[in-house]
Motif scaffolding. Structure first.
Motif, PDB file in Angstrom:
ATOM      1  N   VAL A  15       0.831  -1.206   0.000  1.00 20.01           N
ATOM      2  CA  VAL A  15       0.000   0.000   0.000  1.00 20.01           C
ATOM      3  C   VAL A  15       0.862   1.250   0.000  1.00 20.01           C
ATOM      4  N   ARG A  16       1.905   1.259   0.836  1.00 21.98           N
ATOM      5  CA  ARG A  16       2.751   2.452   0.916  1.00 21.98           C
ATOM      6  C   ARG A  16       3.592   2.648  -0.341  1.00 21.98           C
ATOM      7  N   SER A  17       3.929   1.566  -1.019  1.00 22.01           N
ATOM      8  CA  SER A  17       4.764   1.705  -2.216  1.00 22.01           C
ATOM      9  C   SER A  17       4.044   2.478  -3.309  1.00 22.01           C
ATOM     10  N   TYR A  47       4.990   6.015  -2.786  1.00 21.88           N
ATOM     11  CA  TYR A  47       6.356   6.291  -3.209  1.00 21.88           C
ATOM     12  C   TYR A  47       6.434   6.477  -4.718  1.00 21.88           C
ATOM     13  N   ASN A  48       5.681   5.677  -5.454  1.00 18.97           N
ATOM     14  CA  ASN A  48       5.677   5.823  -6.908  1.00 18.97           C
ATOM     15  C   ASN A  48       5.058   7.147  -7.332  1.00 18.97           C
ATOM     16  N   SER A  49       3.961   7.533  -6.679  1.00 13.20           N
ATOM     17  CA  SER A  49       3.273   8.755  -7.084  1.00 13.20           C
ATOM     18  C   SER A  49       4.112   9.990  -6.814  1.00 13.20           C
ATOM     19  N   THR A  50       4.959   9.959  -5.791  1.00 12.90           N
ATOM     20  CA  THR A  50       5.806  11.108  -5.495  1.00 12.90           C
ATOM     21  C   THR A  50       7.089  11.119  -6.317  1.00 12.90           C
ATOM     22  N   LEU A  73      13.571   4.309  -1.991  1.00 17.89           N
ATOM     23  CA  LEU A  73      13.078   3.259  -1.110  1.00 17.89           C
ATOM     24  C   LEU A  73      12.702   2.011  -1.892  1.00 17.89           C
ATOM     25  N   LEU A  74      12.089   2.209  -3.048  1.00 15.53           N
ATOM     26  CA  LEU A  74      11.737   1.053  -3.868  1.00 15.53           C
ATOM     27  C   LEU A  74      12.970   0.269  -4.274  1.00 15.53           C
ATOM     28  N   THR A  75      14.041   0.991  -4.601  1.00 13.09           N
ATOM     29  CA  THR A  75      15.281   0.312  -4.982  1.00 13.09           C
ATOM     30  C   THR A  75      15.828  -0.521  -3.827  1.00 13.09           C
ATOM     31  N   ASP A  76      15.785   0.039  -2.620  1.00  8.61           N
ATOM     32  CA  ASP A  76      16.285  -0.698  -1.462  1.00  8.61           C
ATOM     33  C   ASP A  76      15.433  -1.929  -1.163  1.00  8.61           C
ATOM     34  N   TRP A  77      14.113  -1.755  -1.241  1.00  9.31           N
ATOM     35  CA  TRP A  77      13.253  -2.906  -0.992  1.00  9.31           C
ATOM     36  C   TRP A  77      13.445  -3.968  -2.057  1.00  9.31           C
ATOM     37  N   LYS A  78      13.637  -3.559  -3.295  1.00 10.15           N
ATOM     38  CA  LYS A  78      13.843  -4.537  -4.357  1.00 10.15           C
ATOM     39  C   LYS A  78      15.126  -5.325  -4.131  1.00 10.15           C
ATOM     40  N   LYS A  79      16.155  -4.682  -3.611  1.00  7.95           N
ATOM     41  CA  LYS A  79      17.386  -5.406  -3.291  1.00  7.95           C
ATOM     42  C   LYS A  79      17.125  -6.485  -2.242  1.00  7.95           C
ATOM     43  N   ILE A  80      16.310  -6.137  -1.248  1.00  8.39           N
ATOM     44  CA  ILE A  80      16.009  -7.111  -0.202  1.00  8.39           C
ATOM     45  C   ILE A  80      15.188  -8.259  -0.765  1.00  8.39           C
ATOM     46  N   PHE A  81      14.166  -7.935  -1.566  1.00  8.89           N
ATOM     47  CA  PHE A  81      13.337  -8.986  -2.145  1.00  8.89           C
ATOM     48  C   PHE A  81      14.159  -9.905  -3.049  1.00  8.89           C
ATOM     49  N   SER A  82      15.106  -9.338  -3.788  1.00 10.46           N
ATOM     50  CA  SER A  82      15.919 -10.164  -4.683  1.00 10.46           C
ATOM     51  C   SER A  82      16.917 -11.022  -3.903  1.00 10.46           C
ATOM     52  N   ARG A  83      17.280 -10.627  -2.683  1.00 12.39           N
ATOM     53  CA  ARG A  83      18.200 -11.439  -1.889  1.00 12.39           C
ATOM     54  C   ARG A  83      17.545 -12.741  -1.422  1.00 12.39           C
ATOM     55  N   ALA A  84      16.258 -12.706  -1.115  1.00 15.15           N
ATOM     56  CA  ALA A  84      15.585 -13.909  -0.633  1.00 15.15           C
ATOM     57  C   ALA A  84      15.569 -14.981  -1.718  1.00 15.15           C
ATOM     58  N   LEU A 122      -0.225  -7.747  -5.318  1.00 19.40           N
ATOM     59  CA  LEU A 122      -0.003  -6.444  -4.697  1.00 19.40           C
ATOM     60  C   LEU A 122       1.477  -6.089  -4.646  1.00 19.40           C
ATOM     61  N   TYR A 123       2.334  -7.106  -4.472  1.00 20.40           N
ATOM     62  CA  TYR A 123       3.779  -6.877  -4.382  1.00 20.40           C
ATOM     63  C   TYR A 123       4.479  -7.110  -5.724  1.00 20.40           C
ATOM     64  N   SER A 124       3.738  -7.053  -6.813  1.00 28.35           N
ATOM     65  CA  SER A 124       4.318  -7.383  -8.119  1.00 28.35           C
ATOM     66  C   SER A 124       5.484  -6.470  -8.493  1.00 28.35           C
ATOM     67  N   GLU A 125       5.503  -5.262  -7.960  1.00 29.96           N
ATOM     68  CA  GLU A 125       6.593  -4.345  -8.297  1.00 29.96           C
ATOM     69  C   GLU A 125       7.928  -4.811  -7.747  1.00 29.96           C
ATOM     70  N   PHE A 126       7.880  -5.651  -6.714  1.00 32.02           N
ATOM     71  CA  PHE A 126       9.110  -6.140  -6.081  1.00 32.02           C
ATOM     72  C   PHE A 126       9.461  -7.551  -6.535  1.00 32.02           C
ATOM     73  N   ASP A 127       8.741  -8.077  -7.492  1.00 29.92           N
ATOM     74  CA  ASP A 127       8.928  -9.462  -7.906  1.00 29.92           C
ATOM     75  C   ASP A 127      10.267  -9.629  -8.619  1.00 29.92           C
ATOM     76  N   ALA A 128      11.091 -10.510  -8.086  1.00 30.20           N
ATOM     77  CA  ALA A 128      12.373 -10.846  -8.701  1.00 30.20           C
ATOM     78  C   ALA A 128      12.359 -12.279  -9.228  1.00 30.20           C
ATOM     79  N   GLY A 129      11.169 -12.802  -9.496  1.00 34.29           N
ATOM     80  CA  GLY A 129      11.056 -14.174  -9.964  1.00 34.29           C
ATOM     81  C   GLY A 129      11.138 -15.199  -8.862  1.00 34.29           C
TER      82      GLY A 129
END
Length: 1025
Positions: A257-259, A262-265, A270-281, A294-301
């Motif tokens: 929801v908060r992301s 971040y996109n609208s502003t 922050l999105l870049t940092d979260w994507k790094k974390i999501f890609s580490r898992a 809902l989290y499709s923007e952070f999807d790293a496959g």
């Protein structure tokens, strides 16, 4: 219709030929137009009127089709509908099929989550593990210890997610896993884990999140729960923990929801940092199929869904509902939004219309209400529902629409009957039905596959055929009798509430077990877990409610609010550290992001260089300018002593007077917190990237270019530090003794204490044991050897059963022996051996060991390099492993020390007490002294050096890259080279002196100067005449 011969009269005259050509080329113009068409073509007709007319026409067509009986296409075959065509055959009348084909009606058939990349990876790994690919030998699993898992939580508060993980952990313990729990904060569930026999560690908050205080390599995998544990990823994103299998379980929607904000502003930091974390898992796990969207923007496959959670039953456990007079029927649907949803609702409203058959009569029951839940709040879906109800002649205010964004929980609480109105075949049991059942409401749902599995018709709910809506009306009439819910329906609602209490628990347990089986790469000493079906039904078929009965009141009031507060705190920290108004959280909550840190370091380096340049220029301006002769003498003096002018820091000066220096090899920033920082120790960075700043650490890659190659840096592991230190050791190490200690020894709290360090130094100074190998980590207490197996059995267990085979093949190639029937004996006399590369030796003995190790590694590499480098697989591991050689080389020092007749002494790392192992007098007749004596090894080393110096070897050869190449011929060549350089230097000096003499020689006198006589003498001479 007019004659086909006649054409359309034209306003302009045209020739007959042109008319005939037009009739031949455009036959569709040969038909006479109807009156309506001529009206549209030739009358002044507004296109807005045309559009309105068409809209009214289609509206009445759709309305007519809705009011027709028998709207559903029946399929009497027993075959299950296909995934693609099931929805069209299910609800759509034949007259409206054209709208479906044109995309006007969309029933969400394509809304499916298929983790294609993960499934392909699992399949590829399975095929690889089933096919060894080795022609020489096969691998073997010993199973001496259990696979270890670490569960990481943000806190230990009682909530549904803790219950889910406790239930899953009980099953995992039953099938053979060992589990340890770590949490950032304590809570009441601490006792539940201890009751299960699981150790719990509360991580100290005084440590910054960027420091790693746990050796995560001890575990085969890590499961991190919730977004609030994101600070732990700072450690997992550093070497050497980057490749550790990690599962991240996300249960909150807050970040999704908060992301959007971040996109609208327009702030993407922050999105870049979260994507790094999501890609580490390795895998990101969700408990329903809406969260991945809902989290499709952070999807790293790496998204994966394991459906099931006790959340709805947990929330509804303590609720009490007041009695009311109205009968409320709620029509709910899928959590996914699609265009055809309004048609489903229209069909259900049409089917329920007979409930209001007494609308105008005196017997009409006015307290019956229908609430339709669906659609978006921003759309005009409410107007559509109101129009449909009016066209179906529903009473005013009898049908009400509420969007999905509304408070659905309150609507379900006030409902008496819940009808599931979606015919979308979802991938799991609908969450909204679980909510209704958890509230004790009787439900009526179509007989979809995932609903029939969990709902028994007329036992825990009501089912109706999805292709016959008439049964729906009959079912509702059974539920509502005499203006109230029938007792049977109330009992069915209570039965459903009891059933939903443990619903989806078996699927969740099985899902986690299968996931871990696919992502964990278990080494050969680890036992394979048992099949999850072997778990007793008591642990597998329900959630662990009995462990949380006393903690229900201690659960947090609103977990969602806590999650939003956590994200807000991250944003505030970012605002504070960045100094800007619109900045947000970073990966490390207490530091800058990596890019900002790089910029800051660049500025510091630039300012430092500028400051040094200014000081140097200032010093030059003030210094004394001597003569050219003084400058020449100073330059010559500096050239002669350039190797002795390096500055030494305080630590190096203190180490100079010590008899021992212990080197600690490390790789990556994740090991920094386990390294010592006082003069007895010195770090050896195996990579330039992860080297400590401000410390006197050694860069292994600069001392030995071999470690610029990541293949050998990983394959050799800490053993590579021996080669880096021994290369031109006189320039680096000037102590009589040398030692090594793994950073993992400190992590396991088995490093030398101050008492043990002093005891070791005293034994070295007094030469208590002479030329001995001191070690302080025992093989019989290694976690990989819980059964205390002997040397060769333990070596086999950690090398897929092929340690003896690898030793045999390596020694045969090393000593050029065709047949070697046995291995160097390592006796089972009750004593132990050294592991984890933590020992000390005299420097001279260390160089001898390195000389033997270089030849051993060269033979091992020649035997295994081609296959391992090409496929990343070797027969010393069951799976792909880049650290192929390291486990075998870890035990090599024991073989060399035993058979070279050196004393082996164990030092207790806590007390410093020493005990000799494998006493020398008991080794007589068992040692292969001739194979390991210095003269033999030196001869072999010189032969290899001569071969390397002659460039006769062609192809891959690692030995010249592991250290110095020295033999008699090379020494003679070096002596000749120095003599030639000396002669050339003398010649250059002589030529220079000759040039200086020639330049300083005086010019010859051209003529003789005659001094004129004084004037008085000339006058006197004239007078005499």
């Amino acid at each position: 219709m007019g004659s086909l011969e006649s054409g359309i009269p034209s306003k302009r005259d045209s020739s007959a030929a042109a008319g005939r050509w037009g009739r031949q080329q455009q036959p569709f113009l040969q038909r006479n137009r109807s009156r309506l068409s001529r009206f549209f073509l030739f009358k002044k007709f507004s296109y807005i009127q045309l559009i309105c007319t068409m809209c009214v026409f289609f509206f009445f067509v759709v309305l007519f089709q809705i009011l027709l009986p028998g709207l559903v296409v029946l399929d009497k075959s027993d075959k299950p509908p296909s995934r693609r065509n099931s929805k069209k055959e299910l609800l759509l009348p034949p007259d409206l099929a054209v709208f479906k084909e044109k995309g006007v009606f969309d029933f969400g058939e394509d809304v499916r989550l298929e983790p294609t990349k993960l499934l392909m990876k699992f399949q590829r790994d399975t095929q690889t593990s089933s096919d060894d690919g080795f022609n020489l030998t096969s691998t073997q699993r010993f199973g001496f210890r259990k696979p270890k898992l670490a569960l990481v939580f943000a806190d230990l508060l009682a909530d549904p997610e803790q219950m889910k993980m406790v239930t899953v952990s009980n099953a995992l313990l039953e099938i053979g896993y060992a589990i340890e729990v770590y949490s950032l904060e304590d809570g009441p569930v601490h006792g539940v884990w201890q009751q299960m026999g699981v150790s719990v560690t509360i991580l100290e908050t005084k440590h910054p999140p960027s420091s790693c205080v746990i050796d995560w390599l001890t575990y085969d995998g890590v499961i991190v729960n919730s977004l609030e544990a994101r600070s732990m990823f700072t450690c997992f994103m550093q070497e050497p923990f980057k490749s550790l299998p990690l599962v991240w379980v996300i249960n909150e929607k807050t970040l999704a929801v908060r992301s959007r904000q971040y996109n609208s502003t327009g702030h993407t930091e922050l999105l870049t940092d979260w994507k790094k974390i999501f890609s580490r898992a390795s895998v990101v796990v969700f408990h329903d199929y809406l969260l991945p969207i809902l989290y499709s923007e952070f999807d790293a496959g790496n998204f994966y869904v394991i459906p099931g959670s006790p959340e709805e039953a947990w929330k509804a456990k303590t609720l009490d509902f007041p009695r009311k007079d109205d009968i409320v029927i709620s029509i709910v649907g899928s959590q996914f939004l699609y265009k055809g949803q309004w048609l489903e609702h229209a069909l259900l409203l049409q089917a329920l219309r007979p409930l209001f058959s007494g609308y105008n009569s005196e017997s009409y029951y006015s307290h019956l209400k229908i609430i339709v839940v669906g659609g978006e709040s921003a759309s005009n879906y409410s107007v559509a529902i109101e129009t449909i109800s009016q066209n179906l002649t529903y009473p005013k205010d009898a049908v009400k629409h509420v969007s999905v964004a509304g408070n659905v929980d309150n609507i379900l609480e006030s409902s008496d009957l819940v009808i599931y109105g979606s015919f979308l075949e979802e991938q799991s049991f609908p969450e909204i039905l679980m909510k209704a059942m958890a509230l004790g409401k009787p439900i009526v749902a179509p007989d979809l596959l995932n609903i029939k599995i969990h709902v028994d018709d007329r036992v825990t709910g009501y089912l109706f055929p999805k292709k016959n809506l008439e049964v729906l009306l009959q079912t509702v009439l059974e539920v509502i009798t005499e203006g109230k819910i029938s007792p049977l329906a109330r009992n069915i609602g209570l039965m459903g509430k009891a059933a939903v209490k443990d619903m989806m628990a078996p699927e969740t347990i099985e899902g986690y077990a299968v996931l871990l089986e696919n992502i964990l790469k278990l080494s050969s000493e680890v036992a394979s877990p048992k099949n999850v079906l072997t778990v007793p039904p008591k642990l597998r078929e329900g959630w662990s409610w009995h462990l949380f009965e006393a903690l229900m009141n201690a659960s947090p009031d609103n977990r969602t609010a806590r999650s939003y507060e956590f994200i807000a705190n991250v944003e505030r920290r970012w605002n504070h550290t960045s100094g800007e108004a619109m900045k947000f959280g970073v990966v490390n909550d207490d530091s800058f992001v990596y890019e900002i840190w790089e910029d800051e370091r660049y500025l510091q380096v630039t300012n430092s260089k500028k400051r040094q340049e200014d000081e140097e220029l200032k010093g030059r301006a003030l210094q004394y300018h001597g003569t050219w002769e003084e400058v020449y003498k100073n330059a010559k003096r500096a050239d002669r002593s350039k190797n002795d002018l390096h500055e030494r820091d305080e630590g190096e000066l203190l180490r100079t007077g010590q008899p021992l220096c212990i080197y600690e090899p490390y790789f990556g920033e994740g090991t920094w917190s386990f390294l010592h920082e006082y003069p007895l120790y010195r770090g050896v960075g195996m990579s330039v990237k992860g080297k400590r700043t401000g410390m006197d650490d050694i860069d292994a890659s600069s001392r030995l270019p071999l470690f610029n190659n990541p293949y050998y840096r990983d394959a050799l592991g800490d053993f590579g530090a021996f080669f880096a230190i021994s290369n031109k050791i006189d320039r680096l190490h000037r102590n009589a003794w040398i030692g090594f200690q793994s950073w993992r020894a400190t992590a396991r709290k088995e490093s030398l204490s101050r008492i043990a360090e002093n005891a070791l130094l005293n034994a070295i100074r007094t030469r208590k044991h002479g030329d001995a190998l001191y070690f302080w980590i025992r093989m019989d207490k290694d976690p990989r050897n819980p059964l205390q197996k002997p040397f060769w059995s333990f070596c086999d267990s950690i090398n897929a059963g092929n340690c003896r085979f690898a030793f045999n093949e390596t020694l045969k190639k090393m000593y050029s022996v065709k047949n070697l029937d046995s291995l160097p004996p390592m006796p089972e006399d009750g004593d132990t051996w050294s592991v984890m590369q933590s020992w000390a030796l005299p420097t001279r003995s260390f160089l001898e060991f390195v000389m033997f190790s270089r030849m051993f590694v060269d033979s091992l590499d020649a035997h295994m390099y081609e296959e391992h480098h090409r496929t990343n697989r070797c027969y010393l591991s069951l799976t792909k492993d880049k650290h192929c050689y390291s486990r075998l080389l870890e035990l090599l020092v024991n073989v060399w020390a035993y058979h070279s007749a050196r004393r082996i002494v164990y030092v207790d790392p806590a007390t410093g007490l020493m005990q000799e192992q494998h006493i020398q007098k008991n080794r007589r007749g068992k040692m292969w002294v001739q194979w390991f004596q210095y003269t033999t090894l030196k001869t072999m080393d010189e032969d290899l050096a001569e071969e390397a110096d002659s460039d006769r070897r062609v192809g891959h050869w690692i030995w010249p890259w592991t250290g110095e190449v020295v033999w008699r011929g090379s020494l003679e060549k070096e002596r000749q080279r120095k003599n030639v350089e000396k002669e050339e230097k003398k010649k250059r000096s002589k030529d220079k002196l000759n040039r200086m003499r020639n330049r300083n020689s005086r010019q010859k006198v051209i003529g003789k100067y005659v001094k004129p006589p004084p004037e008085n003498e000339t006058v006197a001479g004239n007078s005499t005449l």
